[in-house]
Structure formats: C-alpha cells, structure tokens
Design a protein around this motif. Structure first.
Motif, PDB file in Angstrom:
ATOM      1  N   LEU A 175      -8.483   0.169 -36.696  1.00  0.00           N
ATOM      2  CA  LEU A 175      -9.865   0.316 -37.185  1.00  0.00           C
ATOM      3  C   LEU A 175     -10.229  -0.734 -38.229  1.00  0.00           C
ATOM      4  O   LEU A 175      -9.378  -1.204 -38.981  1.00  0.00           O
ATOM      5  CB  LEU A 175     -10.062   1.712 -37.788  1.00  0.00           C
ATOM      6  CG  LEU A 175      -9.784   2.909 -36.867  1.00  0.00           C
ATOM      7  CD1 LEU A 175     -10.055   4.212 -37.612  1.00  0.00           C
ATOM      8  CD2 LEU A 175     -10.619   2.833 -35.591  1.00  0.00           C
ATOM      9  N   THR A 176     -11.545  -1.070 -38.245  1.00  0.00           N
ATOM     10  CA  THR A 176     -12.059  -1.957 -39.288  1.00  0.00           C
ATOM     11  C   THR A 176     -13.377  -1.365 -39.807  1.00  0.00           C
ATOM     12  O   THR A 176     -13.888  -0.391 -39.261  1.00  0.00           O
ATOM     13  CB  THR A 176     -12.341  -3.377 -38.737  1.00  0.00           C
ATOM     14  OG1 THR A 176     -13.248  -3.241 -37.637  1.00  0.00           O
ATOM     15  CG2 THR A 176     -11.070  -4.074 -38.286  1.00  0.00           C
ATOM     16  N   GLY A 177     -13.906  -1.989 -40.862  1.00  0.00           N
ATOM     17  CA  GLY A 177     -15.221  -1.614 -41.382  1.00  0.00           C
ATOM     18  C   GLY A 177     -15.290  -0.174 -41.840  1.00  0.00           C
ATOM     19  O   GLY A 177     -14.310   0.396 -42.339  1.00  0.00           O
ATOM     20  N   ALA A 178     -16.469   0.448 -41.636  1.00  0.00           N
ATOM     21  CA  ALA A 178     -16.705   1.806 -42.122  1.00  0.00           C
ATOM     22  C   ALA A 178     -15.760   2.806 -41.462  1.00  0.00           C
ATOM     23  O   ALA A 178     -15.346   3.785 -42.075  1.00  0.00           O
ATOM     24  CB  ALA A 178     -18.156   2.209 -41.882  1.00  0.00           C
ATOM     25  N   GLU A 179     -15.389   2.525 -40.204  1.00  0.00           N
ATOM     26  CA  GLU A 179     -14.465   3.429 -39.517  1.00  0.00           C
ATOM     27  C   GLU A 179     -13.121   3.481 -40.241  1.00  0.00           C
ATOM     28  O   GLU A 179     -12.502   4.546 -40.373  1.00  0.00           O
ATOM     29  CB  GLU A 179     -14.253   2.974 -38.067  1.00  0.00           C
ATOM     30  CG  GLU A 179     -15.435   3.312 -37.175  1.00  0.00           C
ATOM     31  CD  GLU A 179     -15.169   2.915 -35.722  1.00  0.00           C
ATOM     32  OE1 GLU A 179     -14.369   1.979 -35.513  1.00  0.00           O
ATOM     33  OE2 GLU A 179     -15.771   3.536 -34.832  1.00  0.00           O
ATOM     34  N   ASP A 208       1.308   1.512 -47.357  1.00  0.00           N
ATOM     35  CA  ASP A 208       0.980   0.931 -46.047  1.00  0.00           C
ATOM     36  C   ASP A 208      -0.472   1.214 -45.650  1.00  0.00           C
ATOM     37  O   ASP A 208      -1.189   0.329 -45.203  1.00  0.00           O
ATOM     38  CB  ASP A 208       1.908   1.511 -44.958  1.00  0.00           C
ATOM     39  CG  ASP A 208       3.300   0.907 -45.030  1.00  0.00           C
ATOM     40  OD1 ASP A 208       3.482  -0.061 -45.790  1.00  0.00           O
ATOM     41  OD2 ASP A 208       4.201   1.414 -44.334  1.00  0.00           O
ATOM     42  N   MET A 209      -0.891   2.482 -45.832  1.00  0.00           N
ATOM     43  CA  MET A 209      -2.275   2.859 -45.513  1.00  0.00           C
ATOM     44  C   MET A 209      -3.266   2.057 -46.346  1.00  0.00           C
ATOM     45  O   MET A 209      -4.233   1.497 -45.838  1.00  0.00           O
ATOM     46  CB  MET A 209      -2.513   4.330 -45.874  1.00  0.00           C
ATOM     47  CG  MET A 209      -2.060   5.341 -44.878  1.00  0.00           C
ATOM     48  SD  MET A 209      -2.467   6.968 -45.608  1.00  0.00           S
ATOM     49  CE  MET A 209      -1.461   7.994 -44.563  1.00  0.00           C
ATOM     50  N   ALA A 210      -2.999   2.030 -47.630  1.00  0.00           N
ATOM     51  CA  ALA A 210      -3.946   1.384 -48.545  1.00  0.00           C
ATOM     52  C   ALA A 210      -3.997  -0.123 -48.310  1.00  0.00           C
ATOM     53  O   ALA A 210      -5.045  -0.751 -48.470  1.00  0.00           O
ATOM     54  CB  ALA A 210      -3.558   1.703 -49.995  1.00  0.00           C
ATOM     55  N   MET A 211      -2.870  -0.710 -47.884  1.00  0.00           N
ATOM     56  CA  MET A 211      -2.870  -2.145 -47.569  1.00  0.00           C
ATOM     57  C   MET A 211      -3.822  -2.434 -46.410  1.00  0.00           C
ATOM     58  O   MET A 211      -4.527  -3.441 -46.411  1.00  0.00           O
ATOM     59  CB  MET A 211      -1.448  -2.600 -47.187  1.00  0.00           C
ATOM     60  CG  MET A 211      -0.575  -2.898 -48.365  1.00  0.00           C
ATOM     61  SD  MET A 211      -1.189  -4.275 -49.324  1.00  0.00           S
ATOM     62  CE  MET A 211       0.136  -5.426 -49.082  1.00  0.00           C
ATOM     63  N   HIS A 212      -3.827  -1.555 -45.408  1.00  0.00           N
ATOM     64  CA  HIS A 212      -4.727  -1.800 -44.271  1.00  0.00           C
ATOM     65  C   HIS A 212      -6.181  -1.627 -44.703  1.00  0.00           C
ATOM     66  O   HIS A 212      -7.050  -2.413 -44.308  1.00  0.00           O
ATOM     67  CB  HIS A 212      -4.404  -0.883 -43.092  1.00  0.00           C
ATOM     68  CG  HIS A 212      -5.300  -1.139 -41.918  1.00  0.00           C
ATOM     69  ND1 HIS A 212      -5.188  -2.277 -41.145  1.00  0.00           N
ATOM     70  CD2 HIS A 212      -6.356  -0.438 -41.419  1.00  0.00           C
ATOM     71  CE1 HIS A 212      -6.128  -2.263 -40.217  1.00  0.00           C
ATOM     72  NE2 HIS A 212      -6.862  -1.154 -40.356  1.00  0.00           N
ATOM     73  N   GLU A 213      -6.452  -0.612 -45.525  1.00  0.00           N
ATOM     74  CA  GLU A 213      -7.821  -0.403 -46.010  1.00  0.00           C
ATOM     75  C   GLU A 213      -8.284  -1.617 -46.824  1.00  0.00           C
ATOM     76  O   GLU A 213      -9.408  -2.087 -46.678  1.00  0.00           O
ATOM     77  CB  GLU A 213      -7.896   0.888 -46.848  1.00  0.00           C
ATOM     78  CG  GLU A 213      -9.191   1.087 -47.637  1.00  0.00           C
ATOM     79  CD  GLU A 213     -10.449   1.190 -46.757  1.00  0.00           C
ATOM     80  OE1 GLU A 213     -10.317   1.342 -45.528  1.00  0.00           O
ATOM     81  OE2 GLU A 213     -11.564   1.087 -47.326  1.00  0.00           O
TER      82      GLU A 213
END
Lengths: 281, 207
Positions: free
Chosen positions: B139-143, B57-62
C-alpha cells in the motif's frame, strides 16, 4: 616480676615449706600443658571451609554463565571470539593476515567494489560462517526457506547476529525437516535453508562459529540457538536488524533477478507460511 | 601447626580475611546475576525487543509510503524511539548474561498468555500476521496511512498488555520504569492515531 607471681599463685594452697622448695624453680617447669582447644579449632576450620566453599561456588557460577555449548568449532583461534580478536587487531597485537582464519574479521561488501564482476564470494567453509559478503542481508526473522539461498546474503545475516541452520536434503527427510523448522520458524534472528551436499545432516552457523551433527534431535541444536543468537561477543555488527533483507534463493539469483516485485514477495511469504504450518502440524 | 592455636591474633586475622573474601565472592555473584534467564524481566526484555522490531518495520513502510504528514511523523517517532528501546533491552540482557532469544516466547507472562500465543499460531499480543504485513507493504498514500494506524493501534494494545503484565511481576527498577513509560507513551499514541485516523477517513469521505 612475672615468675614470682606465677609461683605464688601455683603454690597458694600449699604450705610454707613447699613454697620455699619451689621458690628456686624457673617459670617453664611449672607451666601446665594445655589440652588442644578443639572447640576453637572446629569453629575456625568450619568458618574457613564455608568461606572457601563460597568462593569456589561463586567462581563456578560466574564461569558457568558464559560457557558455550561443547563441541562447537570456533574459528577465532586463540582469540576465542569477535570482541577479543577485534580488540587485538585494534591494539596492533596481531594483523589480519596472521590470523588462522582471517575471514572472521573480513566484512567488506564485495558488491561495493566498482570492479565487481557479479560473482558471489566463495568461502573456506561449507556452509560459510563469516567473511566478506553481499550488501543485502537475507531475511532472518525466524524465516524458513524451502530452497537453497545465496551464501553471500546469508553470511551478511550472520554478521547481524543471526544463527543459520542448514540441512542436507539428501540426509534429512520431510518429517525431520519439519522438526528443524519448528525450532526456527518465528524465532527472530534465526533462519533455515537446505544446503545440498553439505555432507552432514544439520549444520549451524553463526559469525566465527559452527556446529555440525547428524542427529536432528541433538539437544545441542537448541543450546546453540540459545547461546549464539544475538550473542554480543560472537557477532560482527551489534544491534543490526534481520528484517527488510532479501528473500532471494539461489534459483532467483541464477535467473539474474536481484530484487523481487511486491507480488513475488507476497507469493513467497505465503509459500513460507504454508511451509511453516506444515512444519507445526 | 599447633603453634597457630597459641596465636589467636593470627588465627582471627586469617579467618577474617577468608570471610571477607567469601563476602566479596557472594557479592560478586549477586551483583552480576540479578534477573535470571527464566525471570519475567529477561522474558519481557527478550519478547519486547521482538515485538518492537515489527513496530519498527511497520513504521518504516509508513514513513516511506504514507502521505499524511502527521501519521508519517508518528511513524518516524516510533521507528526512532522503539529502536532505541530495543538497544536498551538488549543491553540489559547482555549485562545480565542471559539468552537474547528463547524458544518459548511469553512463557514468563503466565499460562494465559502462552495459551493465547498458541491460539494465534505463535504471535505475541497485537502482532500482525505475515499476510497483513505483506498486504501493508503493497500500500501507498492514504491507504497506507489507514492500514498503518489500524495495525499499529492493535500492536500498541498488545504491547501495553505485555508491559502491564511485567509490571505485576517485577520490582526491578529499570524494567519497571521502562515498562511504565511504554504504557504511558503507547496509550498516548493510540489516542493520537485514533484521532488522525478519524480525520483521514472523514477527509476521504468528503472527497
């Protein structure tokens, strides 16, 4: 040759005259009746009993492993589970229409039809335990919902191998609801929601199976969760996820919202967390 | 019946057949039983598939929201590899005929782990809280890249703890081999993510 030898051995110790007397006799007459060989009988019987015992025990162990809890209503009819019924369909042994409950093999996304008028699917059972459903599944990662959720989303989660626990808020008080949420909260591939007027305190649904009870402490609830969560023979889509679904309630759906904003999602998650900690306390 | 005892060959043959059948029955049970429902192997497989699920789940968002190409590549790697491992562990559990889910997570790993689980309100080692996941999803981008690395490093440390625990408890070949591989792969990924996290942080510092 043989009788002569026998005679000579039997009469070996006797005098010559006795020997002459016996000379005319045939073999059977001199055979000594042997006692029953009890040692042998006991040994072989013992081995036989042990062997049969092992066979029966082995058959029981293997049979017992696959047994579902008693009292569960199974809607696959003579086919028993999803694996068997889909194999029979595939082999042409039966058609969907001939099944007693055709919905156990109906897995269409009703909202994929361009002619879909926006109405949610209706179901034979209340609450439903399978059938055509909506394209989005309900989050079912041990999620406790405090408001009713949309049947069509919940059924999609059943397809993914989740167990859905519903309770009638009129028959279950707050403490009892907390007992139930203690079983579901954080347990992946299970979810729980109130289901007003289902008419029974607790109902458990997985694809093609249902168990209902008026006792929130019924040990069968745990047995059902243990047996049916991700049960390979009783789910309709192997290895599908419970995450990244919707957390929509029927109230959200009635408001015309199909997707939540991030803030609403966060708020809902927090709300659910609060409910969970209340449940544990 | 008594005639049977006068024919030892028949008797021996019948007994031999029974013993052979019993042998097969015992073999059948042992070949189909292997790890029991409350074994460390089954417990590990059950809990690790849940643990992996959050990593996916985490990696999907990243993958969707991150911007650093290398961090996104690591995320892609984690989604695909850990999803495959989830399938592998579920196949074990189904082959063993045990539950796919348990009401007592980490019970297989001993009292210390159960205690830790209670302390965290039911979270397995390294698992992010619902609040952390909800924040990360905004969060998006570098964050997103930064929080992903932080959450995933912690998640991997917990995963390695679980894998090492089962390695102490099992001599089951498949389980031990998979756990060993998880330790090696996740240790490597921790090093990589720490390196990339430093690079991303210092790039931001220079801006």
């Amino acid at each position: 040759m043989a009788p002569k030898k026998q005679n000579s051995s039997k009469s070996g110790k006797g005098s010559g005259s006795k020997s002459a007397k016996n000379a005319g006799r045939k073999g059977p007459a001199v055979q000594v009746r042997q006692p029953k060989p009890w040692g042998l009988i006991l040994t072989f019987s013992g081995v036989g009993v042990v062997a049969i015992g092992l066979i029966v025990a082995a058959a029981f162990v293997v049979w017992d492993r696959s047994q579902a809890p008693e009292g569960v209503t199974n809607f696959y009819g003579e086919y028993e589970n999803y694996s068997t019924v889909s194999e029979a369909l595939d082999d042409g042994e039966v058609t969907e229409e001939d099944l007693e409950h055709p919905w156990v093999v109906q897995q269409t996304h009703v909202d994929s039809d361009p002619a879909w008028d926006g109405t949610n699917p209706t179901y034979e059972l209340t609450p439903p335990a399978g059938g055509n459903h909506l394209g989005n599944w309900q989050n079912c990662e041990g999620t406790v919902y405090n408001a009713p959720i949309v049947d069509g989303n919940a059924v999609h989660s059943l397809e993914h191998g989740a167990v859905w626990l519903t309770y009638d808020p009129e028959l279950v008080d707050e403490d009892q609801a907390a007992t139930l949420s203690g079983k579901i909260s954080g347990r992946n591939y299970s979810f729980m929601s109130p289901y007003p007027s289902q008419g029974v305190a607790v109902s458990l649904q997985s694809w093609g199976n249902q168990y209902q009870t008026d006792d929130v402490d019924d040990p069968k609830i745990d047995e059902y969760l243990n047996h049916y969560i991700q049960n390979g023979d009783n789910l309709a889509e192997m290895n599908a996820t419970c995450g990244n679904g919707v957390s929509t309630t029927t109230a959200d759906a009635a408001g015309g919202e199909t997707e939540m904003s991030e803030e609403e999602m966060t708020a809902l998650l927090e709300e659910m967390e609060t409910a969970d900690s209340e449940g544990e306390g | 019946m008594s005639r049977l005892w006068q024919r030892p060959a028949v008797l021996v043959a019948v007994t031999a057949a029974l013993m052979l059948a019993a042998g097969f029955a015992v073999g059948w049970v042992s070949a189909t039983s292997t790890p029991a429902n409350d074994s460390p192997e089954a417990g590990f497989a059950r809990d690790m598939q849940t643990h992996h699920q959050q990593a996916v789940d985490m990696a999907m968002h990243e993958w969707k929201a991150g911007e650093d190409e290398t961090m996104r590549a690591i995320a892609y790697d984690i989604v695909t590899a850990q999803s495959a491992e989830i399938g592998m562990m579920r196949s074990w559990l189904r082959d063993w005929g045990v539950q796919l889910s348990s009401s007592e997570p980490m019970a297989w790993a001993g009292d210390e782990h159960v205690h830790d689980l209670e302390e965290t309100g039911g979270l397995m080692p390294g698992v992010a809280t619902a609040e952390q996941m909800a924040e990360f999803r905004t969060l998006t981008g570098a964050e997103a890249d930064i929080m992903f690395a932080e959450l995933m490093i912690r998640h991997h440390i917990g995963g390695i703890d679980m894998a090492e625990t089962v390695l102490d408890l099992t001599d089951h070949e498949d389980v031990a081999e998979a756990a060993q591989r998880m330790v090696i792969v996740q240790q490597g990924e921790i090093g990589n993510m720490e390196g990339h996290l430093d690079r991303i942080m210092s790039d931001r510092g220079e801006e």
